[in-house]
Design a protein around this motif. Structure first.
Motif, PDB file in Angstrom:
ATOM      1  N   ALA A   1     -57.881  29.494  -8.671  1.00 39.79           N
ATOM      2  CA  ALA A   1     -57.991  28.714  -9.906  1.00 39.79           C
ATOM      3  C   ALA A   1     -58.630  27.359  -9.627  1.00 39.79           C
ATOM      4  N   GLN A   2     -58.332  26.799  -8.453  1.00 44.37           N
ATOM      5  CA  GLN A   2     -58.931  25.511  -8.098  1.00 44.37           C
ATOM      6  C   GLN A   2     -60.440  25.634  -7.942  1.00 44.37           C
ATOM      7  N   ILE A   3     -60.887  26.766  -7.362  1.00 42.17           N
ATOM      8  CA  ILE A   3     -62.329  26.973  -7.221  1.00 42.17           C
ATOM      9  C   ILE A   3     -62.998  26.984  -8.596  1.00 42.17           C
ATOM     10  N   GLY A   4     -62.507  27.868  -9.459  1.00 42.02           N
ATOM     11  CA  GLY A   4     -63.107  27.978 -10.783  1.00 42.02           C
ATOM     12  C   GLY A   4     -62.949  26.714 -11.595  1.00 42.02           C
ATOM     13  N   GLY A   5     -61.747  26.093 -11.516  1.00 48.41           N
ATOM     14  CA  GLY A   5     -61.501  24.899 -12.301  1.00 48.41           C
ATOM     15  C   GLY A   5     -62.351  23.722 -11.874  1.00 48.41           C
ATOM     16  N   ALA A   6     -62.508  23.544 -10.556  1.00 48.67           N
ATOM     17  CA  ALA A   6     -63.329  22.429 -10.073  1.00 48.67           C
ATOM     18  C   ALA A   6     -64.793  22.637 -10.428  1.00 48.67           C
ATOM     19  N   ALA A   7     -65.278  23.869 -10.230  1.00 55.41           N
ATOM     20  CA  ALA A   7     -66.682  24.143 -10.563  1.00 55.41           C
ATOM     21  C   ALA A   7     -66.922  23.985 -12.060  1.00 55.41           C
ATOM     22  N   LEU A   8     -66.015  24.566 -12.865  1.00 55.11           N
ATOM     23  CA  LEU A   8     -66.162  24.462 -14.315  1.00 55.11           C
ATOM     24  C   LEU A   8     -66.004  23.022 -14.776  1.00 55.11           C
ATOM     25  N   GLY A   9     -65.026  22.312 -14.186  1.00 60.17           N
ATOM     26  CA  GLY A   9     -64.815  20.920 -14.578  1.00 60.17           C
ATOM     27  C   GLY A   9     -66.013  20.050 -14.270  1.00 60.17           C
ATOM     28  N   GLY A  10     -66.575  20.221 -13.057  1.00 61.44           N
ATOM     29  CA  GLY A  10     -67.753  19.442 -12.710  1.00 61.44           C
ATOM     30  C   GLY A  10     -68.934  19.765 -13.604  1.00 61.44           C
ATOM     31  N   ALA A  11     -69.146  21.068 -13.872  1.00 64.27           N
ATOM     32  CA  ALA A  11     -70.282  21.476 -14.703  1.00 64.27           C
ATOM     33  C   ALA A  11     -70.125  20.987 -16.142  1.00 64.27           C
ATOM     34  N   LEU A  12     -68.920  21.166 -16.713  1.00 66.91           N
ATOM     35  CA  LEU A  12     -68.697  20.738 -18.092  1.00 66.91           C
ATOM     36  C   LEU A  12     -68.787  19.222 -18.226  1.00 66.91           C
ATOM     37  N   THR A  13     -68.269  18.514 -17.216  1.00 67.02           N
ATOM     38  CA  THR A  13     -68.359  17.054 -17.262  1.00 67.02           C
ATOM     39  C   THR A  13     -69.814  16.609 -17.276  1.00 67.02           C
ATOM     40  N   ALA A  14     -70.645  17.273 -16.472  1.00 70.92           N
ATOM     41  CA  ALA A  14     -72.066  16.914 -16.404  1.00 70.92           C
ATOM     42  C   ALA A  14     -72.813  17.307 -17.676  1.00 70.92           C
ATOM     43  N   VAL A  15     -72.436  18.449 -18.294  1.00 69.53           N
ATOM     44  CA  VAL A  15     -73.208  18.982 -19.421  1.00 69.53           C
ATOM     45  C   VAL A  15     -72.708  18.457 -20.766  1.00 69.53           C
ATOM     46  N   VAL A  16     -71.406  18.529 -21.009  1.00 65.62           N
ATOM     47  CA  VAL A  16     -70.878  18.172 -22.335  1.00 65.62           C
ATOM     48  C   VAL A  16     -69.954  16.967 -22.309  1.00 65.62           C
ATOM     49  N   GLY A  17     -69.660  16.443 -21.128  1.00 68.34           N
ATOM     50  CA  GLY A  17     -68.830  15.250 -21.039  1.00 68.34           C
ATOM     51  C   GLY A  17     -67.396  15.560 -20.655  1.00 68.34           C
ATOM     52  N   PRO A  18     -66.669  14.543 -20.172  1.00 70.07           N
ATOM     53  CA  PRO A  18     -65.321  14.756 -19.659  1.00 70.07           C
ATOM     54  C   PRO A  18     -64.278  15.103 -20.712  1.00 70.07           C
TER      55      PRO A  18
END
Length: 430
Positions: A157-174
């Protein structure tokens, strides 16, 4: 013809409570892995400095430290699944409000501090109850397998969450990452509602909470291997918190590709957690804390890579190895606690464990900015790496840490309080 009995499930050892708790932990872990990335970049997006990122991180840790003992005592007196559900719902509310403020563009520093503190308060009640529930739901003969599978799920879950969190933060914001975290807390609370009440601990003879805390302290302090490692982690976690919550995002913003690259680095950390979890399912070292502390030597590698201005692939490799070390230590630590600590004391001892390990983390994050100003960013990172190495070496001077053996499931129970030097475990670890 005689009918053959149906084959036993490969996971027949995993009871209902274990499955529910693992699934709920994976769901909440998906959101939690991305939330720190989102929070750090929300501060930076508002024009915040390195020091302010450290303050927001510290604001979450301070109430966790202050309330852990209350959370541990309650978890040994009340049904643990009730405590976890209430804590999850409280965290969902605080993250939802934070997400709304960030999405609306109205998040001021004092609001980020207050809501981060609310999240830390919820975690203080959740963590001891969660650890006690997990320990109680696993038979000792299946402990290594169960804890390894549990950590694999959490770490995946940490793998997916960190990757998704970083990508979403970059694309749509935190803000959207924080909203996902709130939703994950709601789903996890819904699952934990169905945990079986029989797993709740007995409350003893009705004594007060202060007496419960004194009993937990005696259980904690009577085992030198326990408090020595917790003392080690009190300083270690201050350094790791500064590196992961403050310095990492700053270096990513200045030298790499921002939130996306830091999310990828955190994902590599998660891959290390999961891959090593597969190994730990079968690997059963004899000297559990000695082998566990070998993993701690790897904790400082991300600080080395960040200090050396390493490119993303090298940073990812360092994060991978650090994640591997966390799993090696974590599984062996959970086995040590389960085999040595009485079940009715799990949550109180876990609270002292968490309290000791986290007590200096707010100091580490709060001082991360001033340290970077005084030593330079690279200098502060090198200092963290050296401290991690020294602590990993010093803790092995204690014979109880080096010699604590893995006990057979049918072996006698935990040693008496204030034990003398334990006997050598025979064969070398592993």
């Amino acid at each position: 013809m005689r009918s053959q009995p149906p084959p036993r499930s490969r996971f027949a050892w995993a009871g209902r409570n274990y499955r529910i708790q693992t699934a709920a932990t994976v769901i909440s872990g998906l959101g939690n892995a991305g939330a720190p990335i989102a929070t750090a970049f929300a501060v930076l997006a508002n024009g915040g400095s390195t020091t302010e990122v450290g303050y927001v991180t510290a604001a979450r840790l301070v109430p966790t430290v202050l309330l852990l003992m209350v959370g541990g005592a309650l978890a040994d007196r009340l049904p643990r699944h009730h405590v976890m559900v209430a804590a999850n719902l409280f965290n969902a509310l605080s993250q939802a409000v934070l997400a709304a403020l960030v999405l609306g563009g109205h998040a001021e520093l004092w609001q980020l501090l207050l809501l981060s503190a609310a999240g830390g308060a919820g975690h203080a009640f959740y963590a001891p109850a969660s650890e006690g529930m997990l320990m109680q739901s696993v038979a000792k003969e299946h402990a290594a397998r169960a804890f390894s599978v549990f950590r694999m799920g959490l770490n995946a879950a940490q793998i997916g969450g960190a990757a998704l969190g970083g990508a979403l933060t970059a694309v749509v914001g935190p803000g959207w990452v924080l909203a996902v975290d709130a939703a994950c807390f709601v789903l996890a609370a819904g699952l934990r509602f169905f945990l079986e009440a029989e797993a709740a601990p007995a409350t003893g003879d009705g004594g007060g909470m202060l007496r419960d805390l004194r009993e937990g302290w005696r259980e904690f302090a009577s085992r030198r291997w326990l408090w020595v490692i917790v003392l080690q982690f009190s300083v270690l976690m201050a350094c790791i918190s500064a590196v992961e919550a403050v310095y990492g995002p700053i270096v990513a913003e200045q030298r790499l590709g921002g939130a996306r690259d830091w999310g990828l680095a955190m994902s590599a950390y998660g891959v290390g957690l999961v891959v090593t979890g597969v190994l730990m399912v079968r690997w059963q070292p004899r000297r559990i804390l000695l082998v566990g502390n070998y993993g701690v030597f790897l904790f400082g590698l991300p600080a080395v890579a960040l200090a050396a201005a390493a490119p993303l692939p090298v940073l990812a490799a360092a994060m991978f190895l650090s994640g591997a070390g966390v799993t090696v230590f974590g599984v062996n630590w959970m086995i040590a606690l389960q085999q040595e600590i009485p079940a009715e004391m799990f949550s109180r001892v876990a609270a002292y464990d968490h309290l000791g390990s986290l007590c200096l983390a707010p100091v580490g994050t709060a001082l991360a900015g001033p340290a970077a100003t005084a030593l330079g960013l690279s200098g502060a990172l090198w200092a963290c790496a050296v401290i991690c190495l020294l602590l990993s070496t010093l803790v092995l001077l204690d014979p109880q840490v080096r010699r604590l053996p893995r006990r057979a499931p049918d072996a006698p129970g935990a040693p008496e309080p204030q034990p003398t030097e334990p006997a050598a475990a025979g064969a070398t670890a592993g």
